[in-house]
Design a protein around this motif. Structure first.
Motif, PDB file in Angstrom:
ATOM      1  N   LEU A   1       0.819  -1.217   0.000  1.00  0.00           N
ATOM      2  CA  LEU A   1       0.000   0.000   0.000  1.00  0.00           C
ATOM      3  C   LEU A   1       0.850   1.264   0.000  1.00  0.00           C
ATOM      4  O   LEU A   1       0.461   2.270  -0.608  1.00  0.00           O
ATOM      5  CB  LEU A   1      -0.935  -0.010   1.214  1.00  0.00           C
ATOM      6  CG  LEU A   1      -2.044  -1.056   1.154  1.00  0.00           C
ATOM      7  CD1 LEU A   1      -2.869  -1.046   2.424  1.00  0.00           C
ATOM      8  CD2 LEU A   1      -2.962  -0.828  -0.055  1.00  0.00           C
ATOM      9  N   ALA A   2       2.013   1.205   0.636  1.00  0.00           N
ATOM     10  CA  ALA A   2       2.914   2.372   0.570  1.00  0.00           C
ATOM     11  C   ALA A   2       3.323   2.649  -0.864  1.00  0.00           C
ATOM     12  O   ALA A   2       3.382   3.813  -1.305  1.00  0.00           O
ATOM     13  CB  ALA A   2       4.141   2.126   1.448  1.00  0.00           C
ATOM     14  N   ALA A   3       3.630   1.584  -1.617  1.00  0.00           N
ATOM     15  CA  ALA A   3       4.012   1.753  -3.023  1.00  0.00           C
ATOM     16  C   ALA A   3       2.830   2.209  -3.876  1.00  0.00           C
ATOM     17  O   ALA A   3       2.976   3.071  -4.756  1.00  0.00           O
ATOM     18  CB  ALA A   3       4.573   0.432  -3.548  1.00  0.00           C
ATOM     19  N   ALA A   4       1.638   1.658  -3.607  1.00  0.00           N
ATOM     20  CA  ALA A   4       0.464   2.007  -4.408  1.00  0.00           C
ATOM     21  C   ALA A   4       0.033   3.451  -4.196  1.00  0.00           C
ATOM     22  O   ALA A   4      -0.495   4.095  -5.110  1.00  0.00           O
ATOM     23  CB  ALA A   4      -0.671   1.065  -4.073  1.00  0.00           C
ATOM     24  N   ARG A   5       0.269   3.981  -2.998  1.00  0.00           N
ATOM     25  CA  ARG A   5      -0.157   5.341  -2.680  1.00  0.00           C
ATOM     26  C   ARG A   5       0.911   6.386  -2.958  1.00  0.00           C
ATOM     27  O   ARG A   5       0.656   7.581  -2.796  1.00  0.00           O
ATOM     28  CB  ARG A   5      -0.574   5.404  -1.207  1.00  0.00           C
ATOM     29  CG  ARG A   5      -1.857   4.633  -0.899  1.00  0.00           C
ATOM     30  CD  ARG A   5      -2.014   4.388   0.586  1.00  0.00           C
ATOM     31  NE  ARG A   5      -3.346   3.854   0.908  1.00  0.00           N
ATOM     32  CZ  ARG A   5      -3.635   3.237   2.039  1.00  0.00           C
ATOM     33  NH1 ARG A   5      -2.694   3.072   2.965  1.00  0.00           N
ATOM     34  NH2 ARG A   5      -4.858   2.784   2.251  1.00  0.00           N
ATOM     35  N   ALA A   6       2.078   5.920  -3.344  1.00  0.00           N
ATOM     36  CA  ALA A   6       3.198   6.861  -3.568  1.00  0.00           C
ATOM     37  C   ALA A   6       2.938   7.739  -4.792  1.00  0.00           C
ATOM     38  O   ALA A   6       2.288   7.343  -5.740  1.00  0.00           O
ATOM     39  CB  ALA A   6       4.497   6.070  -3.750  1.00  0.00           C
TER      40      ALA A   6
END
Length: 382
Positions: free
Chosen positions: A377-382
């Motif tokens: 999710l950190a990567a998807a929201r970046a």
């Protein structure tokens, strides 16, 4: 215009191309009998689909009654087991009667169509399940779709009606976002305007209410003569099939008029036996319902939501369908299977991961979920 030589299915290539460009192409994914991934996608909320007692219940029914029902329930497909389960399920949720269908989908269509028809008004929440949407289309009633969980809009539609009869349909727990329907307020509105309320408890049974008896029971509405409840046996009960619960007069009417009951082969006895065994496990172990909500809360916090979920469903909106698909694939690559909802299942711009909690999740599994979901999710929201 001549169409000689043109395939009648040629248009499918254009549709497929457009869907692929929009990131909306779907594909079946085959799984082995024993999965190696952590499952946070299925609706097996209580972890009963593999429970030894549930498997034994299905096997015993298979050996006693055979592999199939053999016909519609009005011909040869009605067994003592079907009626034993109906009696047990009705007693569990506090309803006068129950009628089993071959799926939750056919139960919804059967109930809505049989209880509406030409000359009736049908009011439906905008986020109701596809089975209820299809039921509205098949009803031949005038249909008003109201904004999600908007009681005032429901009342306005009922107040303006000219039809003699009216029916309001809603899910108790909405499958896409896990939100609860304002059932008490809807029931008050329906009573003021002489309307019937049909509540789909597919995602409420086994999760909400005392020991999983459902949201209708939790709110003190069980057995209300103005409410009809539908549900599925394929989620918390880990089996297959559906049911309609309500006054005995409704059961009798459905047997006479519900086409998805009259003309459909009866639910296979093995599924009925498994569902009955699952219900017995739930009655004996009511703490399973609480465990689902506890794990859902932990999953929501892992995904960055400070709010406590009202159900087993944890919805993580990412917006773009390709971002959501990519995040789901990244989770699977790391050993966790999650759901991915895109249009038309959800409105445009709200593509999401849909996580489902399960009562049987272990501490180690929750730790794995925390590690993988935080990264993805950190990567998807970046």
């Amino acid at each position: 215009m001549t169409h000689t030589g043109l395939s009648p299915l040629a248009w499918l290539a254009d549709v497929e191309r457009d869907r692929r460009a929009a990131g909306l192409r779907r594909a079946l994914r085959t799984r082995p009998p024993v999965g190696t991934e952590l499952d946070l996608a299925s609706n097996d909320y209580l972890g009963l689909s593999q429970h030894p007692a549930v498997l034994d219940g299905g096997i015993a029914a298979l050996r006693t009654w055979g592999a199939g029902a053999g016909g519609s329930r009005l011909v040869t497909g009605n067994t003592e087991l079907h009626e034993e389960f109906e009696t047990a399920l009705a007693a569990f949720v506090g309803s006068e009667s129950a009628l089993v269908f071959s799926s939750g989908y056919t139960a919804n269509i059967g109930a809505v169509v049989a209880l509406t028809g030409p000359g009736a008004l049908l009011v439906s929440d905008a986020m109701t399940h596809a089975s209820l949407v299809d039921a509205c289309r098949l009803s031949r009633s005038r249909v008003v779709v109201t904004p999600h969980r908007d009681v005032a809009a429901v009342e306005a539609a009922l107040a303006e009606r000219t039809e003699e009869r009216a029916v309001v349909v809603t899910e108790s727990v909405f499958s896409t976002d896990g939100a609860l329907a304002p059932l008490r307020k809807l029931r008050e509105v329906c009573r003021r305007h002489g309307a019937l309320l049909i509540v789909d408890e597919a995602h409420g049974l086994g999760v909400r209410g005392s020991g999983g008896q459902g949201l209708v029971q939790e709110l003190g509405l069980a057995g209300d003569p103005d409410i009809v409840v539908t549900t599925t046996l394929s989620k918390a009960l880990g089996s297959q099939g559906g049911a309609v619960l309500g006054p005995a007069a409704v059961r009798a009417h459905l047997i006479d008029t519900a086409r998805t009951f009259i003309f459909d082969t009866g639910l296979t006895p093995a599924a009925v036996g498994a569902a009955l065994a699952a219900l017995q496990v739930l009655i004996a172990e009511p703490q399973r319902a609480h465990a689902v909500l506890t794990h859902a809360t932990e999953l929501a916090h892992i995904c960055g939501s400070p709010e406590q979920p009202d159900s087993a469903v944890v919805s993580v909106i990412l917006g773009d369908p390709e971002v959501a698909v990519g995040a789901a694939a990244a989770c699977l690559d790391r050993g966790i299977r999650v759901g991915c909802f895109r249009p038309p299942t959800v409105p445009a711009g709200t593509s999401r991961l849909r996580l489902t909690a399960r009562a049987s999740l272990s501490d180690d599994e929750m730790a794995s979920a925390r590690r993988v979901l935080s990264e993805v999710l950190a990567a998807a929201r970046a």
